[in-house]
Design a protein around this motif. Structure first.
Motif, PDB file in Angstrom:
ATOM      1  N   SER A   4     -15.697 -10.469   9.538  1.00 58.05           N
ATOM      2  CA  SER A   4     -16.875  -9.737   9.684  1.00 58.05           C
ATOM      3  C   SER A   4     -17.958 -10.759   8.869  1.00 58.05           C
ATOM      4  CB  SER A   4     -16.813  -8.579   8.942  1.00 58.05           C
ATOM      5  OG  SER A   4     -16.887  -8.491   7.526  1.00 58.05           O
ATOM      6  N   ASN A  10     -23.337 -12.395  16.918  1.00 55.17           N
ATOM      7  CA  ASN A  10     -23.061 -10.887  17.114  1.00 55.17           C
ATOM      8  C   ASN A  10     -22.855 -10.225  15.948  1.00 55.17           C
ATOM      9  OD1 ASN A  10     -23.205 -11.615  19.895  1.00 55.17           O
ATOM     10  ND2 ASN A  10     -21.227 -11.998  19.977  1.00 55.17           N
ATOM     11  N   LEU A  11     -23.307 -10.545  14.866  1.00 56.31           N
ATOM     12  CA  LEU A  11     -23.340  -9.645  13.741  1.00 56.31           C
ATOM     13  C   LEU A  11     -24.210  -8.446  13.674  1.00 56.31           C
ATOM     14  CD1 LEU A  11     -23.365 -11.909  10.488  1.00 56.31           C
ATOM     15  CD2 LEU A  11     -21.643 -10.566  11.158  1.00 56.31           C
ATOM     16  N   SER A  12     -23.741  -7.287  13.566  1.00 60.50           N
ATOM     17  CA  SER A  12     -24.533  -6.147  13.761  1.00 60.50           C
ATOM     18  C   SER A  12     -25.399  -5.820  12.571  1.00 60.50           C
ATOM     19  CB  SER A  12     -23.638  -4.748  14.538  1.00 60.50           C
ATOM     20  OG  SER A  12     -22.893  -4.462  13.387  1.00 60.50           O
ATOM     21  N   VAL A  13     -26.342  -4.888  12.590  1.00 62.85           N
ATOM     22  CA  VAL A  13     -26.833  -4.736  11.182  1.00 62.85           C
ATOM     23  C   VAL A  13     -26.186  -3.721  10.449  1.00 62.85           C
ATOM     24  CG1 VAL A  13     -28.899  -3.321  10.289  1.00 62.85           C
ATOM     25  CG2 VAL A  13     -29.272  -4.734  12.375  1.00 62.85           C
ATOM     26  N   GLU A  14     -25.213  -2.807  11.369  1.00 66.07           N
ATOM     27  CA  GLU A  14     -24.496  -1.881  10.482  1.00 66.07           C
ATOM     28  C   GLU A  14     -23.194  -2.643   9.874  1.00 66.07           C
ATOM     29  OE1 GLU A  14     -25.368  -1.757  13.867  1.00 66.07           O
ATOM     30  OE2 GLU A  14     -26.546  -0.086  13.696  1.00 66.07           O
ATOM     31  N   THR A  15     -22.776  -3.686  10.327  1.00 67.67           N
ATOM     32  CA  THR A  15     -21.736  -4.574   9.800  1.00 67.67           C
ATOM     33  C   THR A  15     -22.241  -5.292   8.672  1.00 67.67           C
ATOM     34  OG1 THR A  15     -20.735  -4.997  12.085  1.00 67.67           O
ATOM     35  CG2 THR A  15     -20.060  -6.493  10.021  1.00 67.67           C
ATOM     36  N   GLN A  83     -31.515 -11.083  13.667  1.00 65.46           N
ATOM     37  CA  GLN A  83     -30.235 -10.225  13.566  1.00 65.46           C
ATOM     38  C   GLN A  83     -30.678  -8.762  13.750  1.00 65.46           C
ATOM     39  OE1 GLN A  83     -28.057 -12.875  14.026  1.00 65.46           O
ATOM     40  NE2 GLN A  83     -26.971 -10.950  13.793  1.00 65.46           N
ATOM     41  N   THR A  87     -30.181  -6.629  17.329  1.00 60.44           N
ATOM     42  CA  THR A  87     -29.328  -5.405  17.308  1.00 60.44           C
ATOM     43  C   THR A  87     -30.106  -4.278  17.716  1.00 60.44           C
ATOM     44  OG1 THR A  87     -28.152  -6.242  15.417  1.00 60.44           O
ATOM     45  CG2 THR A  87     -28.271  -3.831  15.732  1.00 60.44           C
ATOM     46  N   ARG A  88     -31.271  -4.287  17.373  1.00 60.05           N
ATOM     47  CA  ARG A  88     -32.246  -3.154  17.842  1.00 60.05           C
ATOM     48  C   ARG A  88     -32.519  -3.287  19.196  1.00 60.05           C
ATOM     49  NH1 ARG A  88     -30.643  -0.584  13.656  1.00 60.05           N
ATOM     50  NH2 ARG A  88     -31.891  -0.835  11.837  1.00 60.05           N
ATOM     51  N   TYR A  90     -30.588  -3.904  21.544  1.00 63.06           N
ATOM     52  CA  TYR A  90     -29.624  -3.474  22.380  1.00 63.06           C
ATOM     53  C   TYR A  90     -29.642  -2.036  22.381  1.00 63.06           C
ATOM     54  CZ  TYR A  90     -27.179  -7.979  22.890  1.00 63.06           C
ATOM     55  OH  TYR A  90     -26.877  -9.339  23.246  1.00 63.06           O
ATOM     56  N   ASP A  91     -30.415  -1.185  21.272  1.00 65.50           N
ATOM     57  CA  ASP A  91     -30.208   0.156  21.219  1.00 65.50           C
ATOM     58  C   ASP A  91     -31.543   0.819  22.002  1.00 65.50           C
ATOM     59  OD1 ASP A  91     -28.316  -0.108  19.581  1.00 65.50           O
ATOM     60  OD2 ASP A  91     -29.431   0.018  17.721  1.00 65.50           O
TER      61      ASP A  91
END
Length: 99
Positions: A4, A10-15, A83, A87-88, A90-91
């Protein structure tokens, strides 16, 4: 370092939010050239307890106030903004307009 933190692609904010101070330090060490960071600057972030959640929220001004040089401060703040945007975006709901 686990998978991770091995790449910033491709690092997600959640990660990243789930990273410990050690994970952030390992990530910064792996990207030291990308961010133009010195050992001292990485140590500053570690000593200030910057975990994943704080890393995503840190600003260029805050980095500068911690005595991180301007170049690395700009590089980190730009990376974080990208980042979060990636991420946002994609949401976001998809909206179709029929003409």
């Amino acid at each position: 370092m686990d998978a991770s933190t091995s790449t910033h692609v491709n690092l997600s904010v959640e990660t990243v939010e789930g990273w410990s101070v050690v994970n952030v330090k390992e990530f910064l060490n792996s990207k030291r050239d990308y961010f133009s960071l010195s050992d001292t600057e990485i140590g500053i972030l570690e000593k200030n307890g910057i975990n994943g959640r704080a890393f995503l929220d840190i600003t260029k001004e805050e980095l500068l106030s911690l005595n991180v040089r301007l170049g690395p401060a700009k590089n980190i703040s730009k990376f974080v903004a990208q980042q979060i945007f990636i991420t946002r975006s994609y949401d976001l709901p998809v909206c179709y307009i029929i003409i």
